[in-house]
Design an enzyme around this catalytic site. Structure first.
Site, PDB file in Angstrom:
ATOM      1  N   SER A  21       0.988  -1.237  -0.032  1.00  0.00           N
ATOM      2  CA  SER A  21       0.078   0.003   0.071  1.00  0.00           C
ATOM      3  C   SER A  21       0.931   1.256  -0.081  1.00  0.00           C
ATOM      4  O   SER A  21       0.668   2.109  -0.923  1.00  0.00           O
ATOM      5  CB  SER A  21      -0.891  -0.080   1.296  1.00  0.00           C
ATOM      6  OG  SER A  21      -1.904  -1.079   1.233  1.00  0.00           O
ATOM      7  N   SER A 163     -14.918   1.323  -2.358  1.00  0.00           N
ATOM      8  CA  SER A 163     -13.298   1.017  -1.841  1.00  0.00           C
ATOM      9  C   SER A 163     -12.849   2.283  -1.558  1.00  0.00           C
ATOM     10  O   SER A 163     -12.949   3.326  -2.192  1.00  0.00           O
ATOM     11  CB  SER A 163     -12.574   0.360  -3.055  1.00  0.00           C
ATOM     12  OG  SER A 163     -11.303   0.297  -2.866  1.00  0.00           O
ATOM     13  N   SER A 191     -12.521   0.466   5.347  1.00  0.00           N
ATOM     14  CA  SER A 191     -11.398   0.788   4.855  1.00  0.00           C
ATOM     15  C   SER A 191     -10.976   1.930   5.017  1.00  0.00           C
ATOM     16  O   SER A 191      -9.941   2.698   4.433  1.00  0.00           O
ATOM     17  CB  SER A 191     -11.204   0.390   3.711  1.00  0.00           C
ATOM     18  OG  SER A 191     -11.596  -1.090   3.113  1.00  0.00           O
ATOM     19  N   ASP A 305      -9.283  -7.560   3.244  1.00  0.00           N
ATOM     20  CA  ASP A 305      -8.103  -8.484   2.628  1.00  0.00           C
ATOM     21  C   ASP A 305      -7.844  -9.575   3.706  1.00  0.00           C
ATOM     22  O   ASP A 305      -7.133 -10.330   3.383  1.00  0.00           O
ATOM     23  CB  ASP A 305      -6.952  -7.815   2.454  1.00  0.00           C
ATOM     24  CG  ASP A 305      -7.143  -6.877   1.111  1.00  0.00           C
ATOM     25  OD1 ASP A 305      -7.962  -7.420   0.293  1.00  0.00           O
ATOM     26  OD2 ASP A 305      -6.282  -5.993   0.789  1.00  0.00           O
ATOM     27  N   LYS A 332     -13.027  -8.750  -5.146  1.00  0.00           N
ATOM     28  CA  LYS A 332     -11.580  -8.732  -5.221  1.00  0.00           C
ATOM     29  C   LYS A 332     -10.906  -9.532  -6.258  1.00  0.00           C
ATOM     30  O   LYS A 332     -11.735  -9.469  -7.357  1.00  0.00           O
ATOM     31  CB  LYS A 332     -10.969  -9.235  -3.946  1.00  0.00           C
ATOM     32  CG  LYS A 332     -11.167  -8.436  -2.576  1.00  0.00           C
ATOM     33  CD  LYS A 332     -10.537  -7.341  -2.806  1.00  0.00           C
ATOM     34  CE  LYS A 332     -10.933  -6.340  -1.396  1.00  0.00           C
ATOM     35  NZ  LYS A 332      -9.767  -5.007  -1.329  1.00  0.00           N
TER      36      LYS A 332
END
Length: 423
Positions: A21, A163, A191, A305, A332
């Site tokens: 990330s 997302s 998230s 995740d 995903k």
């Protein structure tokens, strides 16, 4: 490539790969900065190389100046992206982060971009951009996405449960526009930790994002990315597989993580503790030892995740666990909810899925046999963890898919005492 694993006790020390990330964000920031920047501690993977290739097509230069013995790299980046009149075609491979981060940037630079999308990426949603980027036109074909138009300072409103990558894409580009922008989030926000990581990375380049409240961000325009020297921290997402493996059947110390990490998947340490796991910090190492885990109920809406490896852990814990907030887990590289339900059921797990949650009744061990990775890196690594508690060998199909995020995974698995054979 298929991998056959003989169940074994995993033990020893492992240095975790650097954060994927952070690497995406720092590479983009360095490319946007005029002058030369240096990024230390990069772990190369398919996704990161894809982002580098696209930034190179836009005018940045990435040069590896040193490779460490631990597989980490130091890169020199010559920044300064350029606009082009012609249509620029790039390949995003299977990287959702790359595509979603680059769409606003492509509009800012080139006005007309053609993105090639491999595997399941063509099915992953982009509608938040389609709805909010009013000056852009999106033309989708089976594996390509043509985006043309422009991006201007505006009030952008996006759903918070799609997302965080869409917000990050805007966070990185809006500071460059000739005017201020507002980012509004339609709750619920999922998230959110990734937005904190984005803000932290951008601040290193001198870019400021103001959080007005939980659902509103203000971004001043006409900001400039400043070059510099940066270091990527360890990846909490990849650490989860070794934390899980040690908790189930091992004794592992992990090097390279931060005690104060902003990465959302660092919450996995808390999850394991809630299941009676044994983990503790010994100076800069996170140590995990085998224990009898107990069932617990989880919500993964802020850390989707984690689902594959968490499903394995719950399936081998005492009692019934429920994993909620799984709707985005289906969007995903594959439908990870269904994939893990199918594959764990093959080897003896008691697992049921529905639209919003997965119910798992723990068993003491798995049978072993043949399972598929669904060509998904996190499915493959989660199934490798499952092998530790199999009675017989476990064969994982398409095991090379770990290259998407963790190319050295199988080498590290062997380093910890895992017995694998390519078949």
């Amino acid at each position: 490539m298929n991998i056959k694993i003989t169940p074994s006790f995993l033990q020893g020390k492992i240095e975790i790969p650097s954060s994927k990330s952070e690497a995406h964000r720092l590479c983009i920031g360095a490319a946007l900065a005029e002058g030369t920047s240096y990024i230390e501690n990069i772990t190369l993977s398919n996704d990161i190389e894809t982002t580098m290739h696209i930034l190179s097509a836009w005018g940045a230069t990435f040069s590896c100046i040193e490779k460490k013995n631990n597989g980490k790299y130091i890169y020199k980046i010559q920044g300064g992206l350029s606009t082009k009149k012609e249509v620029v075609e790039v390949d995003c491979m299977e990287s959702g982060s790359t595509l979603r981060f680059c769409i606003p940037l492509g509009l800012f630079l080139n006005k007309e971009m053609k993105y090639d999308r491999q595997g399941h990426l063509a099915q992953r949603p982009i509608y938040p951009y389609v709805d909010c980027l009013k000056k852009a036109i999106f033309l989708e074909e089976e594996k390509t996405l043509l985006v043309k138009g422009s991006i201007v300072p505006s009030v952008y409103t996006l759903p918070g449960n799609s997302s965080s990558q869409f917000f990050t894409g805007l966070f990185m580009v809006c500071p460059l526009l000739d005017g201020n922008s507002i980012i509004n989030i339609i709750p619920p926000l999922e998230s959110s930790s990734y937005l904190a990581v984005t803000k932290q990375c951008l601040s290193l380049f001198g870019i400021s994002i103001s959080k007005e409240n939980t659902y509103t961000y203000k971004i001043e325009g006409n900001q400039t990315y400043k070059n510099g020297k940066f270091r990527i921290s360890g990846d909490d997402s990849q650490a989860t597989f070794w934390i899980a493996a040690a908790s189930l059947y091992g004794d592992i110390s992990i090097q390279g993580l931060s005690k104060n990490s902003l990465q959302g998947d660092a919450v996995f340490q808390k999850f394991i503790s809630q299941m009676n796991g044994k983990l503790y910090w010994n100076q800069e190492e996170l140590c995990i030892k085998e224990t009898l885990l107990t069932a617990y109920n989880f919500d993964v809406s802020d850390c989707p995740d984690l689902f594959p490896v968490l499903a394995v852990v719950c399936a081998l814990s005492k009692g019934k666990s429920i994993i909620k907030g799984v709707s985005r887990v289906r969007l995903k590289e594959c439908d990870r909810v269904h994939a893990m339900t199918v594959e764990l059921s093959k080897i003896g797990a008691k697992i049921k899925e529905n639209a919003e949650e997965v119910i798992i009744e723990g068993v003491s061990s798995f049978s072993g046999g043949v399972v598929s990775s669904w060509n998904d890196h996190r499915i493959a690594m989660a199934l490798a963890v499952a092998s530790c508690r199999c009675k017989k060998e476990l064969l994982i199909e398409q095991a090379e898919c770990v290259n998407k995020s963790y190319p050295l995974f199988w080498k590290d698995f062997q380093k910890l005492g895992g017995y694998i054979k390519k078949v």
